[in-house]
Design a protein around this motif. Sequence first.
Motif, PDB file in Angstrom:
ATOM      1  N   TYR A 130       0.835  -1.208   0.000  1.00  0.00           N
ATOM      2  CA  TYR A 130       0.000   0.000   0.000  1.00  0.00           C
ATOM      3  C   TYR A 130       0.872   1.263   0.000  1.00  0.00           C
ATOM      4  N   ILE A 131       0.270   2.388   0.335  1.00  0.00           N
ATOM      5  CA  ILE A 131       0.978   3.662   0.419  1.00  0.00           C
ATOM      6  C   ILE A 131       0.755   4.211   1.817  1.00  0.00           C
ATOM      7  N   LEU A 132       1.847   4.473   2.527  1.00  0.00           N
ATOM      8  CA  LEU A 132       1.786   4.965   3.899  1.00  0.00           C
ATOM      9  C   LEU A 132       2.369   6.365   3.911  1.00  0.00           C
ATOM     10  N   ALA A 133       1.555   7.341   4.295  1.00  0.00           N
ATOM     11  CA  ALA A 133       1.970   8.737   4.221  1.00  0.00           C
ATOM     12  C   ALA A 133       1.717   9.442   5.543  1.00  0.00           C
ATOM     13  N   SER A 134       2.497  10.486   5.794  1.00  0.00           N
ATOM     14  CA  SER A 134       2.292  11.301   6.991  1.00  0.00           C
ATOM     15  C   SER A 134       2.015  12.745   6.585  1.00  0.00           C
ATOM     16  N   TRP A 135       1.344  13.457   7.496  1.00  0.00           N
ATOM     17  CA  TRP A 135       1.002  14.851   7.229  1.00  0.00           C
ATOM     18  C   TRP A 135       0.804  15.587   8.548  1.00  0.00           C
ATOM     19  N   PHE A 136       1.391  16.782   8.671  1.00  0.00           N
ATOM     20  CA  PHE A 136       1.167  17.617   9.843  1.00  0.00           C
ATOM     21  C   PHE A 136      -0.107  18.420   9.643  1.00  0.00           C
ATOM     22  N   MET A 137      -0.990  18.346  10.638  1.00  0.00           N
ATOM     23  CA  MET A 137      -2.239  19.100  10.564  1.00  0.00           C
ATOM     24  C   MET A 137      -2.597  19.575  11.968  1.00  0.00           C
ATOM     25  N   ASP A 138      -2.834  20.863  12.120  1.00  0.00           N
ATOM     26  CA  ASP A 138      -3.177  21.439  13.424  1.00  0.00           C
ATOM     27  C   ASP A 138      -2.134  21.066  14.481  1.00  0.00           C
ATOM     28  N   ASP A 139      -0.861  21.195  14.087  1.00  0.00           N
ATOM     29  CA  ASP A 139       0.267  20.915  14.978  1.00  0.00           C
ATOM     30  C   ASP A 139       0.334  19.472  15.439  1.00  0.00           C
ATOM     31  N   GLU A 140      -0.300  18.574  14.723  1.00  0.00           N
ATOM     32  CA  GLU A 140      -0.229  17.152  15.034  1.00  0.00           C
ATOM     33  C   GLU A 140       0.094  16.377  13.765  1.00  0.00           C
ATOM     34  N   LYS A 141       0.758  15.234  13.946  1.00  0.00           N
ATOM     35  CA  LYS A 141       1.134  14.421  12.804  1.00  0.00           C
ATOM     36  C   LYS A 141       0.116  13.305  12.607  1.00  0.00           C
ATOM     37  N   TRP A 142      -0.423  13.208  11.396  1.00  0.00           N
ATOM     38  CA  TRP A 142      -1.364  12.155  11.040  1.00  0.00           C
ATOM     39  C   TRP A 142      -0.725  11.192  10.048  1.00  0.00           C
ATOM     40  N   TYR A 143      -1.087   9.923  10.167  1.00  0.00           N
ATOM     41  CA  TYR A 143      -0.616   8.895   9.240  1.00  0.00           C
ATOM     42  C   TYR A 143      -1.812   8.258   8.539  1.00  0.00           C
ATOM     43  N   TYR A 144      -1.617   7.962   7.240  1.00  0.00           N
ATOM     44  CA  TYR A 144      -2.670   7.349   6.425  1.00  0.00           C
ATOM     45  C   TYR A 144      -2.108   6.117   5.719  1.00  0.00           C
ATOM     46  N   LEU A 145      -2.871   5.033   5.707  1.00  0.00           N
ATOM     47  CA  LEU A 145      -2.547   3.843   4.922  1.00  0.00           C
ATOM     48  C   LEU A 145      -3.586   3.738   3.820  1.00  0.00           C
ATOM     49  N   TYR A 146      -3.101   3.804   2.564  1.00  0.00           N
ATOM     50  CA  TYR A 146      -4.001   3.958   1.425  1.00  0.00           C
ATOM     51  C   TYR A 146      -3.819   2.827   0.424  1.00  0.00           C
ATOM     52  N   ASP A 147      -4.937   2.264  -0.025  1.00  0.00           N
ATOM     53  CA  ASP A 147      -4.951   1.221  -1.048  1.00  0.00           C
ATOM     54  C   ASP A 147      -5.198   1.879  -2.401  1.00  0.00           C
ATOM     55  N   PRO A 148      -4.189   1.958  -3.290  1.00  0.00           N
ATOM     56  CA  PRO A 148      -4.370   2.642  -4.572  1.00  0.00           C
ATOM     57  C   PRO A 148      -5.248   1.864  -5.547  1.00  0.00           C
ATOM     58  N   ILE A 149      -5.395   0.564  -5.350  1.00  0.00           N
ATOM     59  CA  ILE A 149      -6.239  -0.236  -6.245  1.00  0.00           C
ATOM     60  C   ILE A 149      -7.711   0.073  -6.016  1.00  0.00           C
ATOM     61  N   ASP A 150      -8.119   0.060  -4.757  1.00  0.00           N
ATOM     62  CA  ASP A 150      -9.526   0.318  -4.419  1.00  0.00           C
ATOM     63  C   ASP A 150      -9.796   1.780  -4.094  1.00  0.00           C
ATOM     64  N   ASP A 151      -8.735   2.630  -4.180  1.00  0.00           N
ATOM     65  CA  ASP A 151      -8.876   4.053  -3.867  1.00  0.00           C
ATOM     66  C   ASP A 151      -9.549   4.224  -2.500  1.00  0.00           C
ATOM     67  N   LYS A 152      -8.914   3.658  -1.481  1.00  0.00           N
ATOM     68  CA  LYS A 152      -9.543   3.609  -0.163  1.00  0.00           C
ATOM     69  C   LYS A 152      -8.508   3.814   0.944  1.00  0.00           C
ATOM     70  N   ILE A 153      -8.860   4.647   1.930  1.00  0.00           N
ATOM     71  CA  ILE A 153      -8.029   4.792   3.124  1.00  0.00           C
ATOM     72  C   ILE A 153      -8.319   3.610   4.039  1.00  0.00           C
ATOM     73  N   LEU A 154      -7.310   2.777   4.274  1.00  0.00           N
ATOM     74  CA  LEU A 154      -7.481   1.585   5.099  1.00  0.00           C
ATOM     75  C   LEU A 154      -7.311   1.885   6.580  1.00  0.00           C
ATOM     76  N   GLN A 155      -6.395   2.789   6.907  1.00  0.00           N
ATOM     77  CA  GLN A 155      -6.129   3.140   8.292  1.00  0.00           C
ATOM     78  C   GLN A 155      -5.811   4.633   8.374  1.00  0.00           C
TER      79      GLN A 155
END
Length: 430
Positions: free
Chosen positions: A356-381
């Motif tokens: 899958y694709i595992l990405a991080s992003w700072f938002m509102d002074d906090e770090k968020w992580y996303y696990l994304y399935d590019p085949i089904d175009d879906k955030i898994l976690q």
Amino acid sequence: MDKSCRIMLILVLCLDLLGCKSSGQVDESKEVGSVDATSEIATPSMAVDEPNTKNDKVLYYEGSNNAFSGKYALFQEYSDHGRVSLHFFDVSTGQSNYYCFDAGCEHKPPQYDIVTGELISDFCMAFDLGGKSLYLQKDCCYFFDYPYLFLADIKGENRRIVSELKLPDSSSFVQEIYTPTCYFRSFTYSNIMIEKTDENGERSWWLGEPLDKRKLEILMMPLDGSEPKEIFIEDDLYDLSIQNLKGYNDHLYISTCGLDVPYGSLPDIQKDMEGYYEAVKQHSNTKVYDYDILSGRLIDLTETLSIQGGGVYDFANGYIVKCSVGDEPGVLYDQSGQMICELPFSVGHLVQSDSYILASWFMDDEKWYYLYDPIDDKILQKVNGSNRFFLEAAVGESYYGNENNQIFYISSTDFWEGHIEKAIIISNNR
């Protein structure tokens, strides 16, 4: 070495505990390039699956000499005296120790005569392999020690030279990557390099005049002992650097960035911060390449991606991701550079992952992580990872990161459920 750590190495490596107090001598009976990488090494077989298999892929974190898999991690530790040693972490036991096979070893670094430079003491193999990126296979390992690429047994002994690098080794930031068939090493040159030969026929490299534009090179050294090959050379921009370097399925993906004007011509950041960042944005150039290892072709994907100005491009499992600028969403491309879609989240950083694709992003002074399935175009976690650590690699159910220069391990379940307190610090860097 305590009993639990000896058990760890026995279970994971299935090796007898033999002496590590060795200088790791090279087998001079083998000519450079004569090694068959598939030949059997005289050492017991290894229980750990061969790296880069479907079930236990090994990810190398750029520039750190650390390697992470679902079952184990190999990482560097730095002492107060600047000594670097190689360490091994076993996921099944949650324990780590020196990469050493001697039950009675005192784990001492080598000592040399200050006049002659000769070795005057036995030492632990963990220090001899310290600072090197180790590539483990079932019954052997590879590592680079300038100017040679070595093949050795699992303990780092019985070494044979696979091939020799006949280029100057750069003192600048170096990136190393192994694939199942090749070793890749990047170089950055800011000066003309001059080769000299002394009266004994020994070659050495000397710094010449500064270059107007920094030069980047990537060298490929096949593990079967074939001739090394320069696969990438670029020097058309100022302050040029490699942005990201990743290997995937017999391909090496490269992104570079640089300026089309000298850095000194930019506004002074101390006097005009806004003008400085606007100039950087205007004059930055990013390029993306795909090197096909099997065919030997280098494909420039920059035009296909329609890159304008700066930007950060990273790679994950055969996909290309454009990281976000401001609050824009990340953009997903296939491996040929064709856009697939905008991602349903912003991307500040891609975590190296074997699925899958595992990405991080700072938002509102906090770090968020996303696990994304590019085949089904879906955030898994999705989880708020807090600002405690920086996640570096995710392999199977094993996640690894960095916290205040210490390396930690956490299971994927604990990570996505937000149980950060269950992370295990596995290193002891000083």
